[in-house]
Motif scaffolding. Structure first.
Motif, mmCIF file in Angstrom:
data_model
loop_
_atom_site.group_PDB
_atom_site.id
_atom_site.type_symbol
_atom_site.label_atom_id
_atom_site.label_comp_id
_atom_site.label_asym_id
_atom_site.label_seq_id
_atom_site.Cartn_x
_atom_site.Cartn_y
_atom_site.Cartn_z
ATOM 1 N N ARG A 91 37.287 44.483 33.665
ATOM 2 C CA ARG A 91 37.719 44.906 32.334
ATOM 3 C C ARG A 91 38.938 45.809 32.443
ATOM 4 O O ARG A 91 39.239 46.368 33.497
ATOM 5 N N GLY A 92 39.619 45.975 31.326
ATOM 6 C CA GLY A 92 40.798 46.813 31.295
ATOM 7 C C GLY A 92 40.541 48.154 30.646
ATOM 8 O O GLY A 92 39.529 48.804 30.909
ATOM 9 N N TYR A 93 41.462 48.557 29.744
ATOM 10 C CA TYR A 93 41.407 49.888 29.127
ATOM 11 C C TYR A 93 41.487 49.764 27.617
ATOM 12 O O TYR A 93 42.029 48.795 27.072
ATOM 13 N N LYS A 94 40.940 50.789 26.943
ATOM 14 C CA LYS A 94 41.092 50.890 25.500
ATOM 15 C C LYS A 94 41.784 52.214 25.184
ATOM 16 O O LYS A 94 41.665 53.193 25.932
ATOM 17 N N ILE A 95 42.512 52.218 24.083
ATOM 18 C CA ILE A 95 43.221 53.424 23.658
ATOM 19 C C ILE A 95 42.279 54.284 22.826
ATOM 20 O O ILE A 95 41.666 53.805 21.865
ATOM 21 N N THR A 96 42.168 55.542 23.182
ATOM 22 C CA THR A 96 41.318 56.468 22.426
ATOM 23 C C THR A 96 42.136 57.331 21.471
ATOM 24 O O THR A 96 41.583 57.912 20.534
ATOM 25 N N TRP A 97 43.438 57.450 21.722
ATOM 26 C CA TRP A 97 44.342 58.133 20.795
ATOM 27 C C TRP A 97 45.746 57.623 21.031
ATOM 28 O O TRP A 97 46.137 57.349 22.174
ATOM 29 N N GLU A 98 46.504 57.469 19.943
ATOM 30 C CA GLU A 98 47.894 57.034 20.084
ATOM 31 C C GLU A 98 48.739 57.574 18.937
ATOM 32 O O GLU A 98 48.254 57.702 17.800
ATOM 33 N N PRO A 99 50.014 57.912 19.206
ATOM 34 C CA PRO A 99 50.934 58.289 18.134
ATOM 35 C C PRO A 99 51.404 57.038 17.402
ATOM 36 O O PRO A 99 51.204 55.913 17.890
ATOM 37 N N PRO A 100 52.052 57.183 16.261
ATOM 38 C CA PRO A 100 52.423 55.998 15.472
ATOM 39 C C PRO A 100 53.543 55.159 16.084
ATOM 40 O O PRO A 100 53.686 53.993 15.729
ATOM 41 N N ILE A 101 54.350 55.734 16.980
ATOM 42 C CA ILE A 101 55.468 54.983 17.555
ATOM 43 C C ILE A 101 55.683 55.440 18.991
ATOM 44 O O ILE A 101 55.359 56.572 19.357
ATOM 45 N N LEU A 102 56.172 54.510 19.829
ATOM 46 C CA LEU A 102 56.367 54.785 21.262
ATOM 47 C C LEU A 102 55.098 55.373 21.878
ATOM 48 O O LEU A 102 55.112 56.367 22.588
ATOM 49 N N ARG A 103 53.986 54.694 21.646
ATOM 50 C CA ARG A 103 52.687 55.247 21.997
ATOM 51 C C ARG A 103 52.485 55.422 23.492
ATOM 52 O O ARG A 103 51.766 56.321 23.931
ATOM 53 N N HIS A 104 53.100 54.533 24.293
ATOM 54 C CA HIS A 104 52.783 54.537 25.718
ATOM 55 C C HIS A 104 53.226 55.805 26.432
ATOM 56 O O HIS A 104 52.746 56.113 27.510
ATOM 57 N N PHE A 105 54.135 56.560 25.826
ATOM 58 C CA PHE A 105 54.543 57.832 26.424
ATOM 59 C C PHE A 105 53.434 58.887 26.329
ATOM 60 O O PHE A 105 53.367 59.788 27.158
ATOM 61 N N GLN A 106 52.584 58.786 25.308
ATOM 62 C CA GLN A 106 51.626 59.867 25.054
ATOM 63 C C GLN A 106 50.169 59.430 24.918
ATOM 64 O O GLN A 106 49.275 60.277 24.946
#
Length: 463
Positions: free
Chosen positions: A440-455
């Motif tokens: 299995r891979g990963y799920k996002i638990t929090w993300e900003p509205p844009i350019l999410r992968h930085f944070q």
């Protein structure tokens, strides 16, 4: 069999100590970083391939130039040196320094894009795509079909799909296309080059419909090297001559100078027509966002190093060595049967994580899985170039499905040696050999509205 490693065309006179953490320590560190490679401390990374932007080693001439930097707020002599270098190399009427590539986009794009408009590119990279969306417009990718098949080997896989470009222009209406951006080399497509013929044809389409043609010039020198090597009629031309022809077809360029100009900080905007009314708007926006237009968010010493680096990046011996590093690593991957965007591009291998982890769906981010495993395996920091980076549709909020699921190993310039490249290859092979055990891979638990992968914060999906 691996190709011969091309020796460095320089001597090393300063070193920076790096340290390999234990495997147990690395597992702990990546968990504490919420499985986001950007959250790792640099000191906890052994080989840092997160980006080739600003991570390069400057030359003795550039460091000497830093000591000569003129720190005058307005009209510094270092600014005029940069202006002269830019005009000499690109033959453009106006050169505007900014602090990096996304600053160039922040200054320029709102002047030509707005709500209801579209921007078309052979393929937008993450920050460029974000600035199109922030301006209110919508980005459209238009790379050739061959680029979407990593196993297909052909020259100039970064090209714009010319027929599709004209079709999109007619469907959306020429008046609704704010800008066409040609990214050289094509970063999101695997650092793949764009041919001179394709640049010229794209220019002709833009002129036909009176649309601004912009070059995203972060890796313009590497692209010129591929043209010289692989495109008929350019073998006897200098890199500088090829660069000048490339830029003659565009109206303007935006550049992160932190790549091919081999500096740690800097960027440029170029406008071909020195009398363009857009220049006054660029100056005004620069003053608001970057500082006075003669320093553009940079110190005088940065301007000085940038003026020198513009020329150093064009050196053919250096470019041969630079490309030779990629060829060496690619040959190690070929010998091991590792799939990547082939042939090897300009600034590092883009490993086909989808091929390595066919059991992991796009919305569990196979590119991020491989990046995390490489850090655990050998302390190598890389990044996802796939659905995780692409993010969500700005209108529907739904996860987008990228054309690729790559893990990019972006190689800093003049930094790593053959031994480091062997460690990279060995780590990729080791992860491949146990890839079927990762279900299995990963799920996002929090993300900003844009350019999410930085944070963004992630966590493993339990079996």
């Amino acid at each position: 069999m691996a190709v011969k490693y091309i020796p460095e065309p320089f001597r090393i006179k300063m070193v920076e100590t790096i340290k390999m953490l234990t495997r147990e320590e690395r597992i702990k560190k990546i968990k504490e970083a919420n499985y986001n490679l950007f959250n790792l401390r640099g000191a906890d990374v052994y080989i840092d391939l997160l980006t080739d932007s600003g991570t390069n080693a400057m030359s003795d001439k550039q460091w000497a130039g830093i000591m000569r930097g003129d720190e005058a707020y307005a009209g510094a002599s270092s600014y005029y040196k940069l202006l002269e270098a830019g005009k000499d190399i690109f033959h453009y009427g106006y050169i505007q320094p900014v602090h990096q590539g996304r600053a160039a986009e922040k200054v320029l794009f709102p002047l030509v894009l707005s709500e209801g408009k579209f921007a078309i590119s052979n393929m937008f990279f993450d920050t460029t795509r974000a600035h199109v969306i922030l301006s209110g417009a919508r980005p459209i990718d238009c790379v050739i079909e061959a680029a979407k098949h990593p196993f297909k080997r052909c020259k100039f896989k970064g090209n714009m799909d010319i027929e599709k470009l004209e079709k999109i222009i007619l469907e959306k209406g020429p008046e609704n296309i704010g800008i066409v951006v040609m990214t050289i080399t094509n970063n999101s497509a695997g650092g793949q080059p764009v041919s001179m013929e394709n640049i010229k044809k794209t220019s002709e389409i833009c002129k036909k419909y009176n649309i601004i043609f912009d070059i995203d010039a972060a890796r313009y020198a590497e692209n010129a090297y591929f043209i010289k090597r692989d495109e008929e009629g350019y073998q006897d031309k200098s890199i500088k001559e090829i660069v000048q022809e490339v830029f003659s077809y565009a109206d303007m360029f935006t550049m992160s100078a932190k790549k091919d100009t081999i500096v740690n900080m800097g960027g440029l905007i170029g406008v071909k027509d020195g009398n363009s009314p857009l220049i006054l708007k660029i100056k005004a926006a620069c003053i608001s966002f970057e500082g006075f237009f003669t320093y553009g968010g940079l110190s005088g010493r940065d301007l000085e190093a940038l003026a020198i680096g513009l020329y150093e990046g064009l050196d053919e011996d250096y470019l041969k060595y630079r490309n030779g590093q990629m060829e060496y690593l690619a040959s190690r991957l070929d010998d091991a049967g590792i799939a990547y965007q082939a042939p090897i591009g300009g600034h590092g291998p883009f490993i086909d994580a989808k091929a390595m982890f066919p059991q992991i769906p796009y919305n569990e981010f196979p590119g991020q899985v491989l990046a995390i495993e490489l850090y655990i395996e050998a302390g190598i920091r890389s990044c996802d170039i796939g659905s995780y980076m692409l993010g969500n549709d700005p209108d529907t909020g739904k996860q987008l499905h990228a054309d690729f699921e790559f893990t990019r190993l972006a190689i800093p310039r003049r930094v790593y040696t053959q031994s480091h490249f062997d460690i990279m290859a060995d780590a990729i092979i080791a992860v491949r050999d146990r890839a079927d055990k990762i279900k299995r891979g990963y799920k996002i638990t929090w993300e900003p509205p844009i350019l999410r992968h930085f944070q963004a914060s992630l966590e493993p999906i339990e079996k």
